[in-house]
Enzyme design. Structure first.
Site, PDB file in Angstrom:
ATOM      1  N   TRP A  81      47.575  10.591 -38.726  1.00 48.58           N
ATOM      2  CA  TRP A  81      47.412  10.770 -40.170  1.00 48.58           C
ATOM      3  C   TRP A  81      46.066  11.367 -40.558  1.00 48.58           C
ATOM      4  CZ3 TRP A  81      43.016   8.260 -41.174  1.00 48.58           C
ATOM      5  CH2 TRP A  81      42.649   7.258 -40.273  1.00 48.58           C
ATOM      6  N   LYS A  83      57.522  14.704 -35.896  1.00 47.82           N
ATOM      7  CA  LYS A  83      57.502  13.334 -36.457  1.00 47.82           C
ATOM      8  C   LYS A  83      56.061  13.080 -36.910  1.00 47.82           C
ATOM      9  CE  LYS A  83      56.719   9.378 -35.983  1.00 47.82           C
ATOM     10  NZ  LYS A  83      55.752   8.717 -36.899  1.00 47.82           N
ATOM     11  N   GLU A 123      53.542   7.897 -40.219  1.00 49.54           N
ATOM     12  CA  GLU A 123      54.125   7.142 -41.343  1.00 49.54           C
ATOM     13  C   GLU A 123      53.092   6.898 -42.441  1.00 49.54           C
ATOM     14  OE1 GLU A 123      53.696   6.268 -38.278  1.00 49.54           O
ATOM     15  OE2 GLU A 123      52.954   4.216 -38.034  1.00 49.54           O
ATOM     16  N   GLU A 148      47.025  13.897 -26.567  1.00 48.40           N
ATOM     17  CA  GLU A 148      45.661  14.030 -27.110  1.00 48.40           C
ATOM     18  C   GLU A 148      45.353  12.715 -27.809  1.00 48.40           C
ATOM     19  OE1 GLU A 148      44.260  17.770 -28.278  1.00 48.40           O
ATOM     20  OE2 GLU A 148      46.271  18.584 -28.462  1.00 48.40           O
ATOM     21  N   CYS A 181      38.977  12.073 -34.302  1.00 46.75           N
ATOM     22  CA  CYS A 181      38.993  11.644 -32.897  1.00 46.75           C
ATOM     23  C   CYS A 181      37.652  11.953 -32.231  1.00 46.75           C
ATOM     24  CB  CYS A 181      40.146  12.313 -32.151  1.00 46.75           C
ATOM     25  SG  CYS A 181      40.156  14.101 -32.324  1.00 46.75           S
TER      26      CYS A 181
END
Ligand code: NAD
Length: 473
Positions: free
Chosen positions: A149, A173, A176, A244, A278
């Protein structure tokens, strides 16, 4: 409140499962959209649609595929402002920062797709004995792309160029926690039906997709714990996985740097996107000769990071994505303080709505503290003092992660040693620097499978060889 649907075979499609999840605006805590939780039956439908569309997509010329991808990218570019607002509402990123990352994502999609025009999909060589060897690289088939996200639009676009341009079809996908902007990307879609499909939901959709028998490759970006599960499912299904994953990126600040400029650069690397990158700077090792001056400058820089609702123009830092993420950050700071760390600024949850947390600097940290060993994903800059550059290198390498690292130094010998840090990317004197030729594979638990330029085409294609013996008649 908006209701989101799957996009399968060119049609907006209801989920086979009645359960719904909600997108919460992390700045206001208001519900902004509802969407399906996801189900294996949805995934089956989407994978079947991708499989059906694949042979016609692969049969187009590479020029045609690239032109269509670029056309879609142009449409996305025209809607940058709107997409940045959607990202802000779903995960809190300030719109100004959002725009720049979306622009980078669109640029990356175009550049990576255009590489197909010069990639050697079919290359023949003359053998020494007079024969010929032909190496053909065909698309792997159907790819699954599962995204996190923190950069909803850019993460989706980042994986797609080589996959689509090489002739694969794809099922996406999204997270969420941020499906809204991805749905908008599909509303702008300009590719043949079934080439790109969307399945919404959480692990209920992610798990069946990652382990699906008719998937040939999964490109997964997310946490180490979910990445291990995706890797295991891919192993079981014997399909390719590019993983990743998370990081705990170190920074070494040498004694000869411009202290203020470096502190400002480190503040940006620690706090931009509220530390939810990240490759955010999460362990800062500073040479003792400049340590106190550096911390003073870092605190000043941190205190300039005004936080608030990212729809407002002067806001530099939005909220954390949700309450759970803010609790993880708060718990790490409490753990560090209980073990002897000092909070130099920040460290307090503000009152009121929204999952905000201020830019925080802590010192007197060591590797026994979770803030120095586990991924934080929040606006925390923990500073550890080292006695030499060599000790900084040693500490920087002490991690189970190996995503990226940054070194600030003017010393040519020290700069040369930066490459000894185990990481997919090492930046010297500029965080996130570098050109499009960047290729990397994360080290240690931060992932598996190389990405970038031709490496992305290697993973998007399966090579096979045709050997023609010399004519001996
Ligand atoms: P996450 O692992 O919780 O979720 C990522 C995605 O995987 C979501 O779409 C989720 O629904 C799905 N998922 C979860 N469990 C799954 C399973 N068992 N099988 C298949 N899919 C599953 O991660 P997150 O919280 O969304 O994102 C943050 C993490 O992502 C951080 O660790 C961050 O470092 C990492 N990240 C890595 C990179 C990179 O390029 N290395 C980039 C961005 C984020």
């Amino acid at each position: 409140m908006k209701t989101l649907q799957n996009y399968i075979g060119g049609t907006w499609t209801s989920s086979q499962d009645p359960n719904r999840l909600t997108v919460i605006n992390p700045s206001t805590e208001e519900s902004v959209a509802e969407f399906p939780q996801g189900a294996a039956a949805d995934v089956d439908l989407a994978v079947a649609s991708a499989k059906t569309a694949q042979s016609a997509w692969m049969a187009l010329t590479v020029e045609d595929r690239v032109a269509r991808i670029i056309r879609w990218a142009d449409r996305i570019e025209e809607h940058t402002d709107e997409l940045a607002e959607l990202e802000c509402r779903e995960m809190g990123k300030p719109v100004g920062i959002g725009r720049s990352f979306i622009a980078a994502g669109v640029g990356g999609l175009k550049a990576s797709a255009q590489e197909a025009l010069t990639y050697a999909f079919d290359a023949s060589t003359d053998d020494p004995d007079g024969g010929r060897t032909r190496v053909i690289r065909q698309p792997v088939g159907v790819a699954a792309v599962v995204t996190p996200w923190n950069f909803p639009v850019t993460m989706v676009l980042g994986a797609l160029g080589p996959l689509l341009a090489a002739g694969n079809t794809v099922v996406i996908k999204p997270s969420e926690r941020s499906p809204l902007s991805t749905v908008r990307l599909f509303e702008l879609l300009d590719l043949p039906d079934g080439v790109l499909n969307l399945v919404l939901g959480d692990v209920h959709a992610g798990e069946p997709l990652a382990g699906h028998d008719d998937i040939d490759l999964v490109h997964f970006t997310g946490s180490v714990s979910a990445g291990r599960k995706v890797g295991a499912a891919s192993g079981q299904a014997l399909h390719r996985a590019v993983l990743e994953l998370g990081g705990k990126d170190p920074v070494i600040v040498d004694e000869d740097v411009d202290v203020r400029a470096t502190a400002e650069a480190v503040a940006f690397g620690s706090f931009v996107n509220t530390g939810q990158i990240c490759t955010s700077m999460e362990r800062i090792y500073v040479h003792q000769a400049i340590a106190e001056e550096f911390v003073v400058e870092l605190v000043k820089a941190a205190e300039a990071y005004a936080f608030g609702d990212g729809l407002q123009a002067d806001v530099m830092m939005g909220p954390l994505v949700d309450e759970r993420q803010r609790n993880i950050v708060g718990d790490q700071v409490s753990d560090a303080v209980a073990k002897g760390a000092t909070v130099r600024t920040g460290g307090e949850v503000p009152a009121g709505h929204g999952f905000f947390y201020p830019a925080t600097v802590i010192t007197d940290v060591d590797s026994s503290m979770s803030v120095m060993s586990e991924e934080t994903f929040g606006p925390i800059a923990p500073v550890s003092v080292v006695s030499s550059f060599a000790q900084g290198l040693e500490r920087a390498s002490e991690s189970s992660f190996g995503l990226a690292a940054t070194v600030y130094s003017r010393n040519a010998d020290h700069i040369a040693l930066a490459a000894s840090i185990p990481a997919g990317v090492v930046w010297v004197n500029q965080w996130q620097g570098g050109s499009d030729v960047r290729t990397y594979e994360p080290a240690r638990a931060s992932g598996m499978g190389a990405t970038g330029t031709t490496a992305a085409y290697y993973s998007a294609t399966r090579p096979f060889t045709v050997h023609i013996a010399p004519d001996r008649s």
